[in-house]
Design a protein around this motif. Structure first.
Motif, mmCIF file in Angstrom:
data_model
loop_
_atom_site.group_PDB
_atom_site.id
_atom_site.type_symbol
_atom_site.label_atom_id
_atom_site.label_comp_id
_atom_site.label_asym_id
_atom_site.label_seq_id
_atom_site.Cartn_x
_atom_site.Cartn_y
_atom_site.Cartn_z
ATOM 1 N N LEU A 162 0.828 -1.208 0.000
ATOM 2 C CA LEU A 162 0.000 0.000 0.000
ATOM 3 C C LEU A 162 0.858 1.252 0.000
ATOM 4 O O LEU A 162 0.522 2.250 -0.647
ATOM 5 N N ASN A 163 1.970 1.199 0.709
ATOM 6 C CA ASN A 163 2.876 2.355 0.731
ATOM 7 C C ASN A 163 3.424 2.635 -0.661
ATOM 8 O O ASN A 163 3.534 3.794 -1.084
ATOM 9 N N MET A 164 3.758 1.572 -1.388
ATOM 10 C CA MET A 164 4.242 1.743 -2.767
ATOM 11 C C MET A 164 3.142 2.332 -3.650
ATOM 12 O O MET A 164 3.414 3.167 -4.519
ATOM 13 N N GLN A 165 1.893 1.902 -3.413
ATOM 14 C CA GLN A 165 0.769 2.474 -4.171
ATOM 15 C C GLN A 165 0.611 3.964 -3.863
ATOM 16 O O GLN A 165 0.298 4.756 -4.754
ATOM 17 N N SER A 168 3.276 5.836 -5.786
ATOM 18 C CA SER A 168 2.925 5.890 -7.210
ATOM 19 C C SER A 168 1.769 6.851 -7.459
ATOM 20 O O SER A 168 1.764 7.587 -8.455
ATOM 21 N N MET A 169 0.788 6.846 -6.565
ATOM 22 C CA MET A 169 -0.386 7.705 -6.759
ATOM 23 C C MET A 169 -0.018 9.178 -6.613
ATOM 24 O O MET A 169 -0.517 10.022 -7.378
ATOM 25 N N VAL A 170 0.824 9.504 -5.651
ATOM 26 C CA VAL A 170 1.260 10.899 -5.495
ATOM 27 C C VAL A 170 2.019 11.347 -6.739
ATOM 28 O O VAL A 170 1.822 12.466 -7.232
ATOM 29 N N ARG A 171 2.856 10.456 -7.269
ATOM 30 C CA ARG A 171 3.582 10.790 -8.493
ATOM 31 C C ARG A 171 2.613 11.040 -9.643
ATOM 32 O O ARG A 171 2.776 11.994 -10.418
ATOM 33 N N LYS A 257 13.144 7.060 10.475
ATOM 34 C CA LYS A 257 13.522 5.679 10.127
ATOM 35 C C LYS A 257 12.332 4.810 9.722
ATOM 36 O O LYS A 257 12.470 3.593 9.569
ATOM 37 N N SER A 258 11.159 5.417 9.549
ATOM 38 C CA SER A 258 9.990 4.644 9.134
ATOM 39 C C SER A 258 10.069 4.319 7.646
ATOM 40 O O SER A 258 10.526 5.143 6.848
ATOM 41 N N PRO A 259 9.618 3.124 7.248
ATOM 42 C CA PRO A 259 9.592 2.794 5.821
ATOM 43 C C PRO A 259 8.404 3.418 5.096
ATOM 44 O O PRO A 259 8.321 3.342 3.876
ATOM 45 N N TYR A 260 7.479 4.026 5.851
ATOM 46 C CA TYR A 260 6.260 4.558 5.262
ATOM 47 C C TYR A 260 6.335 6.076 5.109
ATOM 48 O O TYR A 260 7.064 6.758 5.828
ATOM 49 N N VAL A 261 5.559 6.574 4.149
ATOM 50 C CA VAL A 261 5.573 8.011 3.859
ATOM 51 C C VAL A 261 4.148 8.552 3.825
ATOM 52 O O VAL A 261 3.196 7.818 3.549
ATOM 53 N N LEU A 297 -6.428 8.050 -2.696
ATOM 54 C CA LEU A 297 -5.213 8.306 -1.920
ATOM 55 C C LEU A 297 -5.524 8.329 -0.430
ATOM 56 O O LEU A 297 -4.788 7.751 0.380
ATOM 57 N N LYS A 298 -6.592 8.971 -0.051
ATOM 58 C CA LYS A 298 -6.998 9.004 1.360
ATOM 59 C C LYS A 298 -7.303 7.588 1.848
ATOM 60 O O LYS A 298 -6.915 7.210 2.963
ATOM 61 N N ALA A 299 -7.992 6.805 1.027
ATOM 62 C CA ALA A 299 -8.341 5.435 1.415
ATOM 63 C C ALA A 299 -7.094 4.579 1.604
ATOM 64 O O ALA A 299 -7.028 3.754 2.526
ATOM 65 N N LEU A 300 -6.099 4.765 0.752
ATOM 66 C CA LEU A 300 -4.844 4.010 0.895
ATOM 67 C C LEU A 300 -4.158 4.348 2.207
ATOM 68 O O LEU A 300 -3.641 3.462 2.906
ATOM 69 N N LEU A 301 -4.136 5.625 2.566
ATOM 70 C CA LEU A 301 -3.495 6.055 3.811
ATOM 71 C C LEU A 301 -4.226 5.491 5.026
ATOM 72 O O LEU A 301 -3.592 5.065 5.997
ATOM 73 N N ILE A 302 -5.552 5.475 4.972
ATOM 74 C CA ILE A 302 -6.331 4.928 6.083
ATOM 75 C C ILE A 302 -6.134 3.415 6.171
ATOM 76 O O ILE A 302 -6.053 2.847 7.260
ATOM 77 N N SER A 303 -6.046 2.752 5.043
ATOM 78 C CA SER A 303 -5.832 1.299 5.045
ATOM 79 C C SER A 303 -4.460 0.952 5.607
ATOM 80 O O SER A 303 -4.323 0.030 6.416
ATOM 81 N N ARG A 304 -3.437 1.695 5.198
ATOM 82 C CA ARG A 304 -2.060 1.379 5.605
ATOM 83 C C ARG A 304 -1.752 1.791 7.035
ATOM 84 O O ARG A 304 -1.105 1.070 7.792
ATOM 85 N N GLY A 305 -2.223 2.997 7.438
ATOM 86 C CA GLY A 305 -1.835 3.532 8.738
ATOM 87 C C GLY A 305 -0.432 4.096 8.685
ATOM 88 O O GLY A 305 0.222 4.131 7.632
ATOM 89 N N SER A 306 0.057 4.535 9.826
ATOM 90 C CA SER A 306 1.379 5.160 9.883
ATOM 91 C C SER A 306 2.464 4.229 10.389
ATOM 92 O O SER A 306 3.646 4.500 10.223
ATOM 93 N N ILE A 307 2.060 3.130 11.017
ATOM 94 C CA ILE A 307 3.032 2.221 11.628
ATOM 95 C C ILE A 307 2.543 0.782 11.529
ATOM 96 O O ILE A 307 1.346 0.540 11.471
ATOM 97 N N PRO A 308 3.473 -0.196 11.560
ATOM 98 C CA PRO A 308 3.058 -1.578 11.800
ATOM 99 C C PRO A 308 2.771 -1.701 13.297
ATOM 100 O O PRO A 308 3.609 -1.360 14.122
ATOM 101 N N ALA A 309 1.589 -2.152 13.647
ATOM 102 C CA ALA A 309 1.174 -2.157 15.048
ATOM 103 C C ALA A 309 1.339 -3.535 15.672
ATOM 104 O O ALA A 309 1.371 -4.560 14.980
#
Length: 578
Positions: A162-165, A168-171, A257-261, A297-309
């Motif tokens: 999802l982070n890769m998506q 790509s979507m922002v690009r 150091k997070s892998p997510y953006v 894009l908003k849905a992807l961010l909500i699905s992924r979250g900011s951290i692995p929990a």
């Protein structure tokens, strides 16, 4: 009728044929809008006055414009509905992927693994000292934790996907804004002299706006100079394109150091969406009632979250609005919520098993406390050194055994904080050859609290204790904040369930979310198709209608051509033969 009038009719018919031919040539071009030639009288010339009236003769026909047959209001409605459709389609895809990972109910699911483990534990209760029962129990425990680890690893892999998506979507959003800007300039350049039209460029721009509306919720407006400005809807309201200036969307790490953006506005550094901000600002849950359920894009961010929990993650880090429970509609990051709930469930089982099977081993291990069934994979405290005991069991003293047992009990406590998602495995000592003897099934004390005989290897007291704990309901999600002594508002609603029912309800909750998102996606798809059909019923090309128009213009062209031929013959007679 004079020559000028005839030529204007010929030119007008020729222009009409050109527009009609252009429509027919683009009948299969995606996003092409039907064009129409508008004409008007060039003017009139006074001939004479008669009976108080002025008699006039027409001076021909002129082109007014070549316009697109397009409903701007329908376009706006389509893009609004498309943003919502993309949001719910993305959410639905996330739930579908989660259901595939869990593989419930018909695949090799965790439910089946739990049932198999429960069945083997019951067999162990009938013969706690049996070699086969002990070996199979340990193997089933290994299968169980491997299945849980696989689910957690798969969820984290999907988070990465999802982070890769998102990247790509922002690009792609930035590319579309650049494309709209370029098309704005081409339209201005094409129509600068007021003669040519740039309708084909407008079609491309509309296509870009259609695509952009699926990624983020936008407001847009065409200016008097024919350019379009594009802004982000919502409280942010940032102009992505205005006055020839482009605002880019950048990416920044969700944490050091997070892998997510997360997406941010380049010019200001502000978050594109307020729910990604880590500050204590109050954020809105993302729901239809709040009107902010738009954009993939908003849905992807909500699905992924900011951290692995995991179980140690604060619920406040999973909730969007900390003042409401993550159970509230649209108030949680989907995958982190599942990761934490699943890890809470896993840790409960792991701690239950480690506590229950912390007695003596059998065989040569009589009187020695068995090691924990589950231990951390990484960053684990050092286990007690068993070298002296393992080398010469016959020459060790009771003091050596007592010291070892004390260290093992301390080890049980020390590893608890480290038993989290993807950091749990079955103790390799139990999996090694003869390791089944280490399994601590013999109670250290009897039912009266007195020291038990280590040789009582047939006792099933600890196994039955585990089975009882497994089947008894307990309260879940009742933890309080150590600093305040109060249960955080973002915590899920408390549940009183046993282990099996807790997981069953967790799976059911996911299924219900999938049902809701699927229905909303279907509802929005119906709305999008309805609006799209409405706008293309006006803008699409009808081959029959265009052929009819072509015949009309062809007849007009032929009539003007014949009149021109007649006038040419008349002039030839006047000039050359009189």
């Amino acid at each position: 009728m004079n020559l000028t009038t005839t030529v204007s009719g010929l030119t007008a018919a020729q222009k009409g044929l050109m527009v009609t031919g252009h429509n027919l040539a683009n009948i299969n071009t995606p996003g092409y809008t039907r064009q129409q030639l508008l004409q008007h009288e060039t003017g009139y010339r006074d001939v004479r006055k008669y009976g108080g009236y002025t008699q006039q003769v027409g001076m021909g026909v002129s082109e007014t414009e070549i316009r697109q047959i397009r409903d701007n209001f329908a376009d706006e409605r389509y893009r609004q509905e498309n943003a919502k459709l993309s949001f719910y389609q993305t959410q639905n895809t996330t739930i579908n992927e989660i259901e595939t990972i869990l593989d419930e109910p018909n695949g090799e699911s965790l439910s089946k693994v739990l049932d198999a483990f429960w069945g083997q534990t019951q067999k162990l209760a009938t013969n706690p000292a049996g070699l086969e029962e002990r070996m199979t129990f340990i193997q089933n425990a290994n299968v169980l934790i491997k299945k849980v680890n696989y689910i957690q690893e798969s969820l984290q892999d999907y988070q990465t996907n999802l982070n890769m998506q998102i990247v790509s979507m922002v690009r792609r959003v930035n590319e579309l804004v650049d494309e709209i800007h370029t098309l704005n300039e081409k339209i201005i350049e094409e129509e600068l002299n007021g003669v040519a039209n740039a309708n084909d460029y407008r079609d491309k721009r509309n296509n870009a706006l259609d695509e952009l509306s699926g990624y983020i919720d936008i407001n847009y407006a065409e200016q008097p100079d024919s350019t379009v400005i594009v802004k982000i809807s919502g409280s942010n309201g940032t102009a992505l394109l205005e006055g020839g200036f482009i605002t880019k969307i950048d990416l920044e790490q969700t944490a050091p150091k997070s892998p997510y953006v997360n997406p941010i506005i380049r010019n200001t550094g502000d978050a594109l969406f307020d729910f990604t901000v880590t500050s204590d600002t109050i954020k809105e849950a993302v729901t239809a009632a709040n009107g902010n359920d738009s954009g993939a894009l908003k849905a992807l961010l909500i699905s992924r979250g900011s951290i692995p929990a995991n179980a140690a993650t604060e619920w406040d880090d999973i909730a969007i609005n900390d003042n409401y429970s993550v159970d509230a509609e649209g108030n949680s990051f989907i995958i982190p919520e599942l990761q934490k709930k699943l890890d809470v469930f896993t840790k409960e089982i792991v701690m239950m098993m480690n506590e229950s099977f912390s007695g003596y081993g059998v065989g040569l291990e009589k009187g020695i406390i068995g090691p924990p069934i589950f231990v951390p994979i990484y960053k684990a405290p050092a286990a007690p050194d068993m070298t002296k005991i393992a080398v010469d069991m016959n020459n060790i003293t009771q003091a050596d055994i007592d010291a070892y047992n004390y260290e093992m009990q301390q080890y049980y406590t020390a590893i608890e904080p480290h038993l989290t998602a993807m950091n749990i495995e079955v103790n390799t000592k139990l999996l090694a050859e003869g390791g089944y003897n280490h399994l601590g099934t013999v109670p250290i004390v009897d039912s009266d609290g007195n020291p038990n005989n280590p040789g009582n290897i047939g006792s099933n007291e600890l196994v039955q204790d585990f089975l009882t704990k497994w089947g008894e309901p307990k309260t879940w999600y009742d933890e309080v904040d150590p600093a305040t002594g109060v249960k955080p508002k973002s915590t899920p609603k408390s549940k009183f369930l046993n282990v099996t029912d807790f997981y069953a309800e967790l799976v059911t909750d996911i299924g219900q979310k999938g049902y809701i998102y699927s229905n909303k996606a279907a509802e929005k798809m119906e709305a999008v198709e309805s609006v799209n059909n409405e706008r293309w019923s006006m803008s699409a090309i009808s081959q029959d209608e265009e052929l009819s128009m072509m015949m009309k213009y062809q007849y007009a062209y032929n009539a003007s051509a014949r009149m021109l031929t007649v006038l040419d013959g008349m002039m030839d007679v006047v000039i050359n033969k009189m």
